[in-house]
Design a protein around this motif. Structure first.
Motif, short mmCIF file in Angstrom:
data_model
loop_
_atom_site.label_atom_id
_atom_site.label_comp_id
_atom_site.label_asym_id
_atom_site.label_seq_id
_atom_site.Cartn_x
_atom_site.Cartn_y
_atom_site.Cartn_z
N LEU A 62 10.03 62.89 100.96
CA LEU A 62 11.17 63.27 101.65
C LEU A 62 11.14 64.52 102.32
O LEU A 62 11.22 65.06 103.88
CB LEU A 62 12.06 61.98 102.14
CG LEU A 62 11.15 60.58 102.44
CD1 LEU A 62 12.25 59.89 102.14
CD2 LEU A 62 10.11 60.79 102.60
N GLY A 63 11.61 65.56 101.26
CA GLY A 63 12.26 67.03 101.84
C GLY A 63 13.58 66.81 102.17
O GLY A 63 13.80 67.93 102.86
N VAL A 64 14.22 66.30 101.99
CA VAL A 64 15.80 65.86 102.39
C VAL A 64 16.68 65.45 101.07
O VAL A 64 16.24 65.26 100.43
CB VAL A 64 16.29 64.42 103.04
CG1 VAL A 64 15.14 65.29 104.39
CG2 VAL A 64 15.65 63.56 102.97
N PRO A 65 17.76 66.13 101.16
CA PRO A 65 18.91 65.57 99.68
C PRO A 65 19.30 64.66 99.95
O PRO A 65 19.38 63.82 101.05
CB PRO A 65 19.81 66.93 99.84
CG PRO A 65 19.73 66.96 101.71
CD PRO A 65 18.38 67.17 101.82
N MET A 100 21.59 62.41 114.90
CA MET A 100 20.34 61.16 113.90
C MET A 100 19.55 61.56 112.70
O MET A 100 19.91 63.10 112.40
CB MET A 100 19.39 60.53 114.74
CG MET A 100 20.45 60.07 116.05
SD MET A 100 18.81 59.61 117.42
CE MET A 100 17.80 58.71 117.03
N GLY A 101 19.77 61.03 112.05
CA GLY A 101 18.76 61.87 110.31
C GLY A 101 19.95 61.43 109.70
O GLY A 101 18.96 61.59 108.01
N ASP A 102 20.93 61.47 109.29
CA ASP A 102 22.01 61.17 108.33
C ASP A 102 21.88 59.77 107.80
O ASP A 102 22.87 59.08 108.39
CB ASP A 102 22.95 62.09 108.43
CG ASP A 102 22.81 63.86 108.48
OD1 ASP A 102 22.09 64.04 107.44
OD2 ASP A 102 23.12 63.99 109.58
N MET A 103 21.01 59.28 106.93
CA MET A 103 21.20 57.82 105.92
C MET A 103 21.95 57.47 105.35
O MET A 103 22.15 58.61 104.65
CB MET A 103 19.70 57.63 105.89
CG MET A 103 18.50 58.13 106.92
SD MET A 103 18.63 57.41 108.72
CE MET A 103 18.66 55.41 107.96
N THR A 116 18.10 48.29 102.23
CA THR A 116 18.32 48.35 102.97
C THR A 116 18.97 49.82 103.46
O THR A 116 19.55 50.29 102.83
CB THR A 116 19.79 47.23 103.48
OG1 THR A 116 21.01 48.15 102.09
CG2 THR A 116 19.76 46.12 103.00
N LEU A 117 18.72 50.14 104.78
CA LEU A 117 19.03 51.41 105.19
C LEU A 117 19.62 51.37 106.15
O LEU A 117 19.32 50.35 107.38
CB LEU A 117 17.85 52.28 104.94
CG LEU A 117 16.54 52.98 104.33
CD1 LEU A 117 15.65 52.53 104.24
CD2 LEU A 117 16.85 54.26 103.12
N LEU A 138 10.80 55.39 105.33
CA LEU A 138 10.99 56.77 106.22
C LEU A 138 10.22 57.71 106.94
O LEU A 138 10.69 59.01 107.07
CB LEU A 138 12.21 57.52 105.84
CG LEU A 138 13.76 56.48 105.66
CD1 LEU A 138 14.71 56.96 104.66
CD2 LEU A 138 13.83 55.46 106.60
N ALA A 139 9.43 57.59 106.25
CA ALA A 139 8.07 58.31 106.25
C ALA A 139 7.78 59.10 108.08
O ALA A 139 7.84 60.31 108.00
CB ALA A 139 6.67 58.36 105.65
#
Length: 226
Positions: free
Chosen positions: A167-170, A87-90, A106-107, A137-138
């Motif tokens: 968010l610290g993600v690519p 989980m967590g790949d949006m 939309t996500l 998404l925080a």
């Protein structure tokens, strides 16, 4: 009731009730019943997302686009994202209202298909969109449950660096004219359109309205989750 009140599909109805041990016909029988009802003047078919109309469009071949080095291409994504093993790949996109200036963010999560909706009062401006993404998404970031976001090359996502910092993600970008690069959000948008049809206005739509749509979609049975 499941069809017209909950907007479940025939396959969701059949599969879920069978899972609960309730005797139920298959999805094909339900579809045949809906077609018969439509021919006799009934309106049950109108509760199906596609209204019993099926379309299959061939995607146009992508044109060669210039490389933009500062963007992360979907071709550079780690394999674990493609494998949908966590989980967590949006995936992220927008749906537009009648005027073209009204927009909703939309996500969706690639593994679970869980959907998030967020109204965009500043319409399609890149920086407010980045702030909306960071805000929504925080809680996943705080839980350590957010790993990546994939979206398209629209100018509305040009402030992606703010998302990566916040968010610290690519953030990865799909190839031009390849909706198949982000199939989960494309499917989610199609489901959302049952409630917010194309050419409809989003004016007057409240947070409560969007939350109700989220709850309906996220509480449906999912074939991929059994």
């Amino acid at each position: 009731r499941l069809l017209n009140q909950e907007q479940w599909s025939p396959e969701q109805i059949s599969s879920r009730l069978r899972l609960e041990g309730i005797a139920m016909v298959g999805k094909t029988t339900i579809y045949n019943w809906l077609h018969a009802d439509k021919r006799s003047g009934g309106d049950l078919y109108s509760y199906c997302r596609h209204g019993l109309k099926y379309r299959c469009k061939r995607l146009s071949e992508p044109c060669n686009s210039k490389k933009r080095g500062r963007y992360k291409s979907i071709l550079d994504r780690p394999e674990i994202i493609d494998e949908q093993g966590r989980m967590g790949d949006m995936e992220m996109d927008l749906i537009l209202g009648d005027s073209g200036s009204e927009a909703i963010l939309t996500l969706t999560d690639r593994k679970t298909d869980y959907i998030f909706l967020e109204a965009l009062p500043h319409r399609r401006k890149a920086k407010p969109i980045a702030r909306a993404v960071n805000s929504r998404l925080a809680f996943l970031k705080w839980r350590g449950q957010l790993h990546s976001i994939t979206t398209d090359n629209g100018p509305e996502f040009s402030a992606f660096r703010s998302i990566e910092r916040g968010l610290g993600v690519p953030v990865y970008f799909a190839r031009a004219y390849r909706s198949t690069d982000k199939p989960h959000i494309e499917h989610a948008n199609a489901l959302i359109r049952q409630y917010l049809p194309k050419h409809s206005s989003f004016e007057g739509l409240t947070k409560g309205d969007l939350k109700e749509i989220e709850l309906r979609l996220n509480n449906r049975p999912r074939k991929k989750l059994g």
